[in-house]
Write an enzyme that holds these catalytic residues in place. Structure first.
Site, PDB file in Angstrom:
ATOM      1  N   GLU A   4       0.892  -1.172   0.000  1.00 21.72           N
ATOM      2  CA  GLU A   4       0.000   0.000   0.000  1.00 21.72           C
ATOM      3  C   GLU A   4       0.917   1.205   0.000  1.00 21.72           C
ATOM      4  O   GLU A   4       1.648   1.436   0.965  1.00 21.72           O
ATOM      5  CB  GLU A   4      -0.928  -0.026   1.217  1.00 21.72           C
ATOM      6  CG  GLU A   4      -2.068   0.988   1.135  1.00 21.72           C
ATOM      7  CD  GLU A   4      -1.741   2.303   1.795  1.00 21.72           C
ATOM      8  OE1 GLU A   4      -1.532   3.290   1.047  1.00 21.72           O
ATOM      9  OE2 GLU A   4      -1.689   2.353   3.024  1.00 21.72           O
TER      10      GLU A   4
ATOM     11  N   CYS B 208      -2.234   8.841   4.039  1.00 21.76           N
ATOM     12  CA  CYS B 208      -2.271   8.388   2.647  1.00 21.76           C
ATOM     13  C   CYS B 208      -3.592   8.714   1.965  1.00 21.76           C
ATOM     14  O   CYS B 208      -3.678   8.643   0.739  1.00 21.76           O
ATOM     15  CB  CYS B 208      -1.981   6.896   2.572  1.00 21.76           C
ATOM     16  SG  CYS B 208      -3.027   5.888   3.633  1.00 21.76           S
TER      17      CYS B 208
END
Length: 368
Positions: free
Chosen positions: A104, A143
């Site tokens: 990720e 993020c």
């Protein structure tokens, strides 16, 4: 588990929980810059003997040659930069042994305003609120923060003026002070990287609010802390800007990008980010939403549909375990491993073919 600096507690616990439920022991490596919090969590787990010995281990500092020892019965879950993720995937043993890897990584998340939304409407105000919050929450060190603000060209001036006003009301400084709404970046290297990123964006666009320059943060002695102001960079419609679609500035920084109002063009701008975690869409026009969603869906893991009638919505920056928190391309092609979905990453399937009574005895089931 190699975890990112910005979630030393949540990332540590979320990943470990799913792996332990799947019956796999875990070595967790937090980012060195914020490892003290993960270390304290580990101390509590050990002191209270919550887990069996060896089920969960903590590695602080460099993993050295550990990743090169992984084999076909191991997995590696990584959250961090796309460059590091690429290095992990290229390890000879990872390729040779087909080590299962989950990444990720980076994401140039977008917020898209539909052409039907009128200034001062409830949906318009929700859009502004979401952008301002997700730019400045955790000082933009998450993020899911909004990096690209995509708005119809006819509304670009209104959006810029309103965002500038909102960002101007965000007091930056010592988080212990009640009036402060944004604290510092985590480290000196994060500050230097953010400043360099702002300068690159400003070279292609125009600073509408803030800058990379040092400034006096509230309640902070001169020269102390890693502070940067919120930054909004404005671009002309159709501008040939490369950095805004290629470089994630991990701080309170966003770019304003005008478009024609056509859903297809908005989707094309989102796609220039080469894969992201989340795009938020704000419109009441069902036809426009449909076209935008189907155009954007291949390029991100989650689409948040903003609606002023949804009360207490956490907004696009908050991820729930039952949602996909990952995305294609630049975002890593994996997902953050939380909730029931994560179990599939740790489990291996095998097919049994043979006599039905034998298989039933193996599985402990009765003939039906």
């Amino acid at each position: 588990h190699i975890n990112a600096f910005n979630f030393p507690a949540w990332g540590f616990a979320e990943k470990a929980a799913a792996a332990l439920l799947a019956g796999m022991p875990v070595i967790s490596k937090p980012a060195t810059s914020s490892a003290m919090l993960a270390h304290r969590i580990m101390e509590i787990l050990v002191e209270r003997r919550i887990l069996p010995g060896g089920a969960l281990s903590l590695l602080v500092g460099s993993p050295r040659k550990l990743p090169s020892l992984l084999g076909g019965q191991d997995v590696l879950a990584f959250t961090g930069s796309g460059d590091t993720g690429a290095q992990i995937r290229a390890l000879q043993n990872v390729v040779r042994e087909s080590v299962r890897v989950n990444v990720e990584a980076d994401s140039l998340n977008a917020a898209v305003l539909g052409p039907d939304v009128e200034p001062r409407s409830d949906l318009y105000e929700l859009f502004l609120k979401d952008v301002q919050r997700d730019m400045t929450q955790k000082a933009g060190q998450k993020c899911t923060a909004i990096r690209r603000v995509i708005v119809p060209a006819v509304l670009a001036t209104s959006v810029r003026e309103d965002l500038v006003e909102l960002l101007g009301g965000v007091r930056v400084g010592n988080p212990a002070m009640d009036e402060v709404r944004m604290g510092p970046l985590a480290t000196a290297s994060q500050l230097a990287d953010a400043r360099e990123g702002v300068e690159r964006l400003a070279a292609e666009g125009k600073l509408a609010f803030g800058s990379a320059a040092p400034f006096a943060a509230a309640g902070v002695p001169a020269g102390k802390g890693y502070f940067i102001s919120p930054v909004l960079v404005e671009f002309a419609q159709g501008a040939a800007a490369d950095t805004v679609h290629a470089r994630e500035v991990f701080g309170p920084v966003a770019s304003l990008l005008p478009y024609s109002g056509e859903a297809s063009e908005a989707a094309a701008i989102v796609a220039r980010g080469n894969g992201g975690l989340v795009t938020s869409v704000y419109s009441d026009d069902a036809g426009w939403i449909r076209e935008a969603v189907f155009g954007i869906a291949p390029h991100c893991g989650r689409i948040y549909l903003g609606n002023a009638k949804i009360e207490l919505s956490p907004g696009p920056g908050t991820v729930l375990p039952q949602l996909v928190h990952g995305g294609p391309g630049r975002a890593g092609g994996g997902e953050e491993l939380g909730g029931v979905r994560a179990l599939a990453f740790y489990l291996q399937r095998v097919a049994l073919e043979g006599s039905r009574p034998v298989i039933q005895k193996l599985l402990g089931t009765q003939a039906g």
